[in-house]
Design an enzyme around this catalytic site. Structure first.
Site, PDB file in Angstrom:
ATOM      1  N   HIS A 120      -4.776  -2.289   1.346  1.00 40.75           N
ATOM      2  CA  HIS A 120      -4.466  -2.161   2.771  1.00 40.75           C
ATOM      3  C   HIS A 120      -4.432  -3.526   3.445  1.00 40.75           C
ATOM      4  O   HIS A 120      -3.531  -3.814   4.246  1.00 40.75           O
ATOM      5  CB  HIS A 120      -5.513  -1.274   3.455  1.00 40.75           C
ATOM      6  N   GLN A 142      -4.787   3.540  17.261  1.00 44.55           N
ATOM      7  CA  GLN A 142      -4.711   2.199  16.679  1.00 44.55           C
ATOM      8  C   GLN A 142      -3.268   1.691  16.624  1.00 44.55           C
ATOM      9  O   GLN A 142      -3.049   0.492  16.505  1.00 44.55           O
ATOM     10  CB  GLN A 142      -5.347   2.191  15.293  1.00 44.55           C
ATOM     11  N   GLU A 202       0.820  -1.207   0.000  1.00 47.71           N
ATOM     12  CA  GLU A 202       0.000   0.000   0.000  1.00 47.71           C
ATOM     13  C   GLU A 202       0.856   1.259   0.000  1.00 47.71           C
ATOM     14  O   GLU A 202       0.428   2.309  -0.485  1.00 47.71           O
ATOM     15  CB  GLU A 202      -0.937  -0.064   1.224  1.00 47.71           C
ATOM     16  N   ALA A 244     -12.068  -4.837   8.184  1.00 44.08           N
ATOM     17  CA  ALA A 244     -11.274  -6.032   7.881  1.00 44.08           C
ATOM     18  C   ALA A 244      -9.802  -5.818   8.216  1.00 44.08           C
ATOM     19  O   ALA A 244      -9.149  -6.700   8.782  1.00 44.08           O
ATOM     20  CB  ALA A 244     -11.427  -6.410   6.409  1.00 44.08           C
ATOM     21  N   ASP A 245      -9.256  -4.650   7.879  1.00 45.88           N
ATOM     22  CA  ASP A 245      -7.844  -4.367   8.162  1.00 45.88           C
ATOM     23  C   ASP A 245      -7.545  -4.482   9.652  1.00 45.88           C
ATOM     24  O   ASP A 245      -6.554  -5.083  10.064  1.00 45.88           O
ATOM     25  CB  ASP A 245      -7.477  -2.951   7.699  1.00 45.88           C
ATOM     26  N   GLN A 246      -8.421  -3.879  10.473  1.00 48.41           N
ATOM     27  CA  GLN A 246      -8.178  -3.829  11.906  1.00 48.41           C
ATOM     28  C   GLN A 246      -8.462  -5.173  12.575  1.00 48.41           C
ATOM     29  O   GLN A 246      -7.746  -5.589  13.492  1.00 48.41           O
ATOM     30  CB  GLN A 246      -9.030  -2.726  12.537  1.00 48.41           C
TER      31      GLN A 246
END
Length: 337
Positions: A306, A100, A10, A283-285
């Site tokens: 990502h 995050q 990314e 979804a990424d997290q």
């Protein structure tokens, strides 16, 4: 020493934030080159530097290259430390992205922590505060730890000035399996405005109604009387039996309110028609949480850049395998083991 090329995948700030988080949890040092090489302004910007320094404070880390616009960074964590922390971006840069970065580590700390974060809370290209509280943190709590976030004041781009507090009660992360969304039980469209004409919010919500067929009682305006600058955020909340998803758009100068609302509505429509529980941003997290839990699975839409970058970054720090199975043209099942 783990060496990572930040231009891969990314090519933005995500590989840096994920690397910092995993370095803190595992205790493994890393060196990153070509930081944010894929962006128009490469290197560390203010919000990235704040994330680096926040991670260094939590991990008592040694730093090299931690300065504005730096394209290389060496990070050597020593000891993961819980406690009371205050991190300020100093601009409208995203404070939620700073959270995050350090939250995964604090979930594994030896004691509770309190964080006060200042900066942008509702920024383009970053998870807004409402996404954290309604979509992301409920899943964290289902996996074991206790995390609560309270908004003191919002901060919009470009003025910033937002502030929120987070309380973290650590606990081991348990695997989570999220393969079904269940029936939709509530829908809510919210147009938040601060120092912006009421008509902007009205037009956004009317567009949502036309595009998605959401009823008048499912649409609301939230007008803020106290903010450091003007701002407009539209978010669509889809609460289902097993998960809540949030889709967000941000008002921009020169962009019609209808265009903002149509883009957000289209994102929600694709998610609803696919029947999956997890959207792109969640979804990424979630993938990072499952990697730290050493197990779990979920269904989502076809993965974007990502998510692929997340998978590649895990391999530097964790002995986990992430598999992605095509269930249908619009559905992917992600498994971590």
């Amino acid at each position: 020493m783990i060496r990572i090329d930040g231009s891969k995948g990314e090519g933005g700030g995500q590989v840096l934030r994920t690397s910092l988080a995993l370095s803190l949890v595992t205790g493994k040092p890393f060196q990153m080159v070509n930081i944010r090489a894929g962006r128009s302004k490469p290197g560390l910007l203010r919000q990235h530097l704040t994330a680096v320094k926040a991670a260094a404070a939590v991990g008592e880390a040694e730093l090299e290259g931690a300065e504005l616009h730096s394209k290389e960074l060496t990070f050597r964590p020593k000891s993961l430390t819980s406690g009371d922390y205050h991190f300020a971006v100093g601009t409208a840069g995203s404070a939620t992205l700073v959270l995050q970065t350090v939250l995964p580590a604090l979930l594994a700390a030896s004691g509770p922590s309190t964080l006060v974060l200042e900066g942008g809370t509702h920024n383009p290209a970053a998870p807004p505060f409402d996404f954290l509280t309604k979509a992301y943190l409920p899943l964290v709590r289902r996996m074991g730890p206790g995390v609560e976030a309270m908004l003191d004041r919002p901060g919009f781009f470009p003025a910033g000035g937002g502030k929120f507090e987070v309380l973290v009660q650590p606990a081991p992360l348990k695997p989570l399996h999220l393969l079904e969304r269940g029936n939709v039980v509530r829908r809510q469209a919210t147009a938040m405005i601060a120092q912006v004409p009421y008509d902007v919010a009205k037009r956004e919500l009317e567009t949502v109604g036309k595009k998605l067929g959401w009823l008048a009682e499912e649409r609301r305006v939230e007008e803020l009387k106290r903010s450091t600058g003007p701002g407009n955020v539209l978010w669509l909340e889809v609460e289902s039996e097993h998960v809540t998803e949030v889709f967000t758009g941000f008002g921009e100068r020169g962009v019609r309110a209808e265009d903002i609302a149509e883009a957000v509505s289209e994102e929600a429509r694709v998610y609803l028609e696919a029947g999956v529980p997890v959207g792109h941003h969640l979804a990424d997290q979630l993938m990072l949480l499952l990697a730290l839990a050493r197990g779990g699975s979920f269904r989502t839409l076809p993965l974007d850049g990502h998510a692929q970058t997340q998978i590649e970054t895990f391999a530097h720090f964790l002995d986990v395998k992430v598999s992605v199975e095509e269930v249908s043209p619009q559905v992917r099942e992600v498994s971590v083991r």
